[in-house]
Design a protein around this motif. Structure first.
Motif, PDB file in Angstrom:
ATOM      1  N   MET A  13       0.840  -1.189   0.000  1.00 35.27           N
ATOM      2  CA  MET A  13       0.000   0.000   0.000  1.00 35.27           C
ATOM      3  C   MET A  13       0.878   1.243   0.000  1.00 35.27           C
ATOM      4  O   MET A  13       2.011   1.227   0.485  1.00 35.27           O
ATOM      5  N   THR A  14       0.352   2.314  -0.581  1.00 38.82           N
ATOM      6  CA  THR A  14       1.045   3.601  -0.606  1.00 38.82           C
ATOM      7  C   THR A  14       0.209   4.622   0.148  1.00 38.82           C
ATOM      8  O   THR A  14      -0.986   4.756  -0.115  1.00 38.82           O
ATOM      9  N   ILE A  15       0.812   5.334   1.074  1.00 37.33           N
ATOM     10  CA  ILE A  15       0.106   6.330   1.872  1.00 37.33           C
ATOM     11  C   ILE A  15       0.785   7.680   1.687  1.00 37.33           C
ATOM     12  O   ILE A  15       2.009   7.785   1.768  1.00 37.33           O
ATOM     13  N   SER A  16      -0.020   8.688   1.435  1.00 34.79           N
ATOM     14  CA  SER A  16       0.520  10.035   1.257  1.00 34.79           C
ATOM     15  C   SER A  16      -0.395  11.038   1.932  1.00 34.79           C
ATOM     16  O   SER A  16      -1.528  10.726   2.309  1.00 34.79           O
ATOM     17  N   ALA A  17       0.092  12.264   2.054  1.00 34.45           N
ATOM     18  CA  ALA A  17      -0.703  13.341   2.625  1.00 34.45           C
ATOM     19  C   ALA A  17      -1.607  13.945   1.556  1.00 34.45           C
ATOM     20  O   ALA A  17      -1.156  14.252   0.452  1.00 34.45           O
ATOM     21  N   PHE A  18      -2.864  14.109   1.868  1.00 33.45           N
ATOM     22  CA  PHE A  18      -3.832  14.762   0.983  1.00 33.45           C
ATOM     23  C   PHE A  18      -3.423  16.227   0.803  1.00 33.45           C
ATOM     24  O   PHE A  18      -3.073  16.908   1.760  1.00 33.45           O
ATOM     25  N   GLU A  19      -3.478  16.707  -0.444  1.00 38.93           N
ATOM     26  CA  GLU A  19      -2.962  18.048  -0.711  1.00 38.93           C
ATOM     27  C   GLU A  19      -3.952  18.997  -1.381  1.00 38.93           C
ATOM     28  O   GLU A  19      -3.584  20.140  -1.683  1.00 38.93           O
ATOM     29  N   ALA A  20      -5.194  18.562  -1.612  1.00 36.87           N
ATOM     30  CA  ALA A  20      -6.168  19.446  -2.274  1.00 36.87           C
ATOM     31  C   ALA A  20      -6.818  20.370  -1.251  1.00 36.87           C
ATOM     32  O   ALA A  20      -8.036  20.340  -1.023  1.00 36.87           O
ATOM     33  N   LEU A  21      -5.989  21.201  -0.635  1.00 32.53           N
ATOM     34  CA  LEU A  21      -6.463  22.098   0.420  1.00 32.53           C
ATOM     35  C   LEU A  21      -6.964  23.406  -0.177  1.00 32.53           C
ATOM     36  O   LEU A  21      -6.508  23.854  -1.229  1.00 32.53           O
ATOM     37  N   ALA A  22      -7.906  24.023   0.528  1.00 34.63           N
ATOM     38  CA  ALA A  22      -8.497  25.290   0.093  1.00 34.63           C
ATOM     39  C   ALA A  22      -8.207  26.367   1.127  1.00 34.63           C
ATOM     40  O   ALA A  22      -8.186  26.110   2.335  1.00 34.63           O
ATOM     41  N   CYS A  23      -8.031  27.573   0.660  1.00 33.07           N
ATOM     42  CA  CYS A  23      -7.821  28.709   1.547  1.00 33.07           C
ATOM     43  C   CYS A  23      -9.076  28.928   2.390  1.00 33.07           C
ATOM     44  O   CYS A  23     -10.175  29.038   1.843  1.00 33.07           O
ATOM     45  N   PRO A  24      -8.952  28.995   3.699  1.00 29.63           N
ATOM     46  CA  PRO A  24     -10.139  29.183   4.539  1.00 29.63           C
ATOM     47  C   PRO A  24     -10.721  30.590   4.441  1.00 29.63           C
ATOM     48  O   PRO A  24     -11.826  30.827   4.918  1.00 29.63           O
ATOM     49  N   LEU A  25     -10.005  31.503   3.806  1.00 30.93           N
ATOM     50  CA  LEU A  25     -10.474  32.886   3.696  1.00 30.93           C
ATOM     51  C   LEU A  25     -11.239  33.142   2.399  1.00 30.93           C
ATOM     52  O   LEU A  25     -12.200  33.917   2.389  1.00 30.93           O
ATOM     53  N   ASP A  26     -10.809  32.507   1.297  1.00 37.73           N
ATOM     54  CA  ASP A  26     -11.506  32.766   0.034  1.00 37.73           C
ATOM     55  C   ASP A  26     -11.879  31.509  -0.742  1.00 37.73           C
ATOM     56  O   ASP A  26     -12.484  31.587  -1.816  1.00 37.73           O
ATOM     57  N   GLY A  27     -11.516  30.328  -0.234  1.00 37.50           N
ATOM     58  CA  GLY A  27     -11.910  29.078  -0.870  1.00 37.50           C
ATOM     59  C   GLY A  27     -11.072  28.657  -2.056  1.00 37.50           C
ATOM     60  O   GLY A  27     -11.312  27.587  -2.637  1.00 37.50           O
ATOM     61  N   SER A  28     -10.084  29.444  -2.434  1.00 37.13           N
ATOM     62  CA  SER A  28      -9.265  29.087  -3.594  1.00 37.13           C
ATOM     63  C   SER A  28      -8.223  28.043  -3.216  1.00 37.13           C
ATOM     64  O   SER A  28      -7.979  27.770  -2.042  1.00 37.13           O
ATOM     65  N   ALA A  29      -7.596  27.449  -4.242  1.00 34.86           N
ATOM     66  CA  ALA A  29      -6.634  26.383  -4.007  1.00 34.86           C
ATOM     67  C   ALA A  29      -5.393  26.897  -3.293  1.00 34.86           C
ATOM     68  O   ALA A  29      -4.896  27.996  -3.574  1.00 34.86           O
TER      69      ALA A  29
END
Length: 280
Positions: A1-17
């Motif tokens: 199995m391969t485990i990695s950190a999820f990276e599709a985070l959004a800015c909490p101030l404006d919702g952008s990537a």
């Protein structure tokens, strides 16, 4: 199995990537969020906090870590893994958020139990900085975020699973960040959960809430299972730690807490319902 950190985070101030740049996460508008030395990122704006230090405090997190590390709730963790990876599971990769991850016990157990051919991208989120700090110290392969279920700092339709374990589901937010066909795995206390402890600390027990029958808007019920077993707590320390990781520590009055503190040992019923909901 391969485990990695999820990276599709959004800015909490404006919702952008958000993009990872060195020791920061930054969006195109210039908002920047430092990655702590332990590896987590704080994405809970001060205007979204209800208190200066919301969620579990350091002592509660430590109690939870001690209690869970003994294996007292291992049957629950095993049932959770069966819900996430049911018989016939064949997806080559999934991204999974633990929404209210605490100190990361269930996320770590899930990672250790994943099918060998499955790739996991993991993110644990909690409103408690103390909890996320503890989780980040113990497990480096997941992303760890201080944030709120009411405003998940995650890009739309980027998750396959959301775990909500003894937590506070916000179904509209869950639907926003789940891909079509993605699932919420929700765990809630059953009517007899810790009944023996509750009988000691409360003058009388409230009628248990009726189980939710219909699925939330935008979701379909995939079924539910119940985990129920007897748990022997051998000493005062175990009882104290269990109480510290439940809402009962704050709901019980001084007399009830004093009765619990006098206990030398206790047998309690553990009963939880695990429910799977699929996004339509």
């Amino acid at each position: 199995m391969t485990i990695s950190a999820f990276e599709a985070l959004a800015c909490p101030l404006d919702g952008s990537a958000l993009q990872k740049k060195g020791h920061n996460w930054q969006c195109d508008a210039g908002h920047s969020f430092d990655i702590a030395r332990q590896g987590y990122v704080h994405l809970l704006p001060v205007q979204n906090k209800r208190s200066k230090d919301p969620g579990d405090n350091k002592e509660m997190v430590a109690a939870r870590q001690r209690f869970l590390s003994t294996g007292y709730y291992q049957p629950i963790a095993e049932a959770l893994c069966h819900a996430v990876f049911p018989e016939g599971f064949s997806e080559p990769s999934i991204s999974c958020l633990d929404a209210g991850c605490g100190e990361g016990y269930y996320m770590r157990y899930l990672a250790d139990s994943a099918p060998q051919k499955t790739t996991l991208a993991l993110i644990g989120l909690d409103i408690s900085k103390s909890a996320v700090l503890s989780a980040a110290k113990q497990y480096k392969k997941s992303a760890w975020v201080v944030g709120s279920n009411a405003n998940l700092p995650v890009l739309p339709e980027t998750l396959d699973r959301i775990l909500c374990l003894f937590g506070f589901p916000v179904y509209a937010e869950f639907a926003r960040v789940l891909r079509p066909g993605g699932e919420v795995v929700q765990m809630d206390a059953g009517p007899n959960h810790l009944k023996e402890l509750r009988e000691i600390i409360y003058p009388e027990l409230k009628e248990p809430k009726k189980a939710q029958g219909t699925a939330p808007d935008g979701f379909t019920n995939l079924g539910a299972s119940v985990v129920c077993y007897n748990l022997a707590l051998p000493d005062k320390a175990a009882i104290k730690d269990l109480l510290a990781m439940t809402p009962h520590l704050y709901r019980a009055n001084a007399e009830g807490l004093a009765r619990a503190a006098e206990l030398e040992s206790l047998n309690v019923t553990v009963e939880v319902t695990i429910r799977r909901l699929r996004k339509d």
